[in-house]
Enzyme design. Structure first.
Site, PDB file in Angstrom:
ATOM      1  N   HIS A  64      32.303  30.890 -40.321  1.00 19.54           N
ATOM      2  CA  HIS A  64      31.242  30.090 -40.935  1.00 19.54           C
ATOM      3  C   HIS A  64      31.396  28.609 -40.546  1.00 19.54           C
ATOM      4  O   HIS A  64      30.424  27.942 -40.184  1.00 19.54           O
ATOM      5  CB  HIS A  64      31.319  30.280 -42.454  1.00 19.54           C
ATOM      6  CG  HIS A  64      30.317  29.481 -43.223  1.00 19.54           C
ATOM      7  ND1 HIS A  64      29.117  30.014 -43.655  1.00 19.54           N
ATOM      8  CD2 HIS A  64      30.334  28.195 -43.632  1.00 19.54           C
ATOM      9  CE1 HIS A  64      28.447  29.081 -44.306  1.00 19.54           C
ATOM     10  NE2 HIS A  64      29.160  27.960 -44.316  1.00 19.54           N
ATOM     11  N   GLU A  65      32.601  28.108 -40.597  1.00 23.10           N
ATOM     12  CA  GLU A  65      32.839  26.688 -40.306  1.00 23.10           C
ATOM     13  C   GLU A  65      32.676  26.384 -38.817  1.00 23.10           C
ATOM     14  O   GLU A  65      32.093  25.361 -38.453  1.00 23.10           O
ATOM     15  CB  GLU A  65      34.239  26.282 -40.782  1.00 23.10           C
ATOM     16  CG  GLU A  65      34.417  26.335 -42.305  1.00 23.10           C
ATOM     17  CD  GLU A  65      33.493  25.359 -43.035  1.00 23.10           C
ATOM     18  OE1 GLU A  65      33.281  24.253 -42.532  1.00 23.10           O
ATOM     19  OE2 GLU A  65      32.977  25.723 -44.104  1.00 23.10           O
ATOM     20  N   HIS A  69      29.093  26.000 -38.032  1.00 25.13           N
ATOM     21  CA  HIS A  69      28.506  24.678 -38.323  1.00 25.13           C
ATOM     22  C   HIS A  69      28.686  23.743 -37.128  1.00 25.13           C
ATOM     23  O   HIS A  69      27.812  22.942 -36.824  1.00 25.13           O
ATOM     24  CB  HIS A  69      29.186  24.041 -39.547  1.00 25.13           C
ATOM     25  CG  HIS A  69      28.662  24.528 -40.873  1.00 25.13           C
ATOM     26  ND1 HIS A  69      27.320  24.591 -41.176  1.00 25.13           N
ATOM     27  CD2 HIS A  69      29.325  24.930 -42.000  1.00 25.13           C
ATOM     28  CE1 HIS A  69      27.164  25.034 -42.432  1.00 25.13           C
ATOM     29  NE2 HIS A  69      28.368  25.255 -42.951  1.00 25.13           N
ATOM     30  N   GLU A 118      23.395  26.596 -44.187  1.00 24.58           N
ATOM     31  CA  GLU A 118      24.323  27.608 -44.717  1.00 24.58           C
ATOM     32  C   GLU A 118      23.953  29.008 -44.239  1.00 24.58           C
ATOM     33  O   GLU A 118      24.809  29.796 -43.848  1.00 24.58           O
ATOM     34  CB  GLU A 118      24.373  27.556 -46.248  1.00 24.58           C
ATOM     35  CG  GLU A 118      25.018  26.291 -46.809  1.00 24.58           C
ATOM     36  CD  GLU A 118      26.371  25.988 -46.173  1.00 24.58           C
ATOM     37  OE1 GLU A 118      27.083  26.916 -45.764  1.00 24.58           O
ATOM     38  OE2 GLU A 118      26.690  24.794 -46.061  1.00 24.58           O
TER      39      GLU A 118
HETATM   40 ZN   LIG Z   1      28.855  25.926 -44.882  1.00 30.02          ZN
END
Ligand SMILES: [Zn+2]
Length: 264
Positions: free
Chosen positions: A137-138, A141, A201
């Site tokens: 997830h990171e 980003h 997100e």
């Molecule tokens: Zn996030």
């Protein structure tokens, strides 16, 4: 080093220099296609500016937080981090993985590939697949350039089109309002660690799950982990969950993506 005191000023000066040098591009030209996302993004911040701010933020974190030297934690973070980064293809960054000796339930990645995980969140990760969930997830980003986009959106909102026109025409000069420069500087600085939007997100969830699959972690454990985090965070503050609310919609979107990609 007196970085504490000089930093905001340096950032401001850097930004103004960037503006003067034309590395902050005018609004209409400030869109860029992002291959990882398959959509275009508003980009008013240059990669160089963001890299500078990220480097400063990273140095500050290393000074302010206590780094955990425990080899087991570090090996684990490194192992998962490297696998996920390889799978993401984002190897142009100088990735660094550091564990902070703190029970805070949090993790973040700076846009220059510097990764901070807190002992508190790592202790909640029963399997490496759980760790890969947050890592994916990171890293997503970063791949999606969400920080730069968020900072650009903030700048656009703060500045308004009038000022952007002035910037485009190079009318910076002495008339440039220092308060505005400060606001702009703050916006960009904040953008390095700014909470992401909902859209960001969702995008990070989707890409993150893709990276998990490519690095041969079990994507189903992403859903398990987010649900467990959501339950755990009821009633007390978990830093990470305040910026990553695991509501039903988010979990449902993740499941739908996994099904559409035949991951499950
Ligand atoms: Zn996030």
């Amino acid at each position: 080093m007196s970085s504490e005191k000089s930093t905001p000023l340096m950032r401001r000066r850097e930004l103004i220099m960037g503006l003067a040098a034309g590395s902050v591009v005018p609004f209409m030209a400030g869109c860029a296609e992002n291959a990882a996302l398959g959509r275009s993004q508003l980009m008013l911040v240059s990669d160089g500016q963001l890299a500078n701010l990220s480097a400063q933020a990273w140095q500050q974190s290393l000074q302010q937080e206590r780094v955990l030297r425990d080899p087991a934690y570090n090996r684990r973070l490194q192992r998962v981090g490297e696998r996920v980064v390889q799978a993401s293809g984002q190897t142009q960054y100088d990735w660094e993985f550091v564990v902070f000796d703190n029970d805070t339930v949090n993790a973040w990645v700076l846009p220059n590939g510097k990764v901070g995980f807190y002992k508190g969140i790592m202790d909640m990760m029963v399997t490496d697949d759980h760790l890969a969930t947050v890592m994916g997830h990171e890293v997503a980003h970063v791949a999606a350039r969400h920080s730069a986009e968020r900072a650009s959106q903030q700048m656009a909102a703060q500045m308004g089109l009038g000022l952007l026109d002035a910037l485009a025409q190079g009318q910076m000069g002495d008339a440039y309002d220092p308060d505005l420069a400060a606001a702009l500087g703050a916006g960009v600085t904040f953008g390095v660690i700014l909470p992401y939007s909902r859209q960001h997100e969702y995008e990070a969830d989707r890409l993150g799950v893709d990276y998990m699959v490519r690095s041969q972690y079990d994507p189903r454990q992403a859903v398990d982990f987010w649900m467990a985090m959501s339950e755990q965070s009821q009633g007390h503050t978990a830093e990470f969950m305040s910026t990553h609310p695991s509501d039903d919609n988010r979990i449902a979107a993740m499941r739908a993506h996994m099904q559409s990609m035949n991951y499950v």
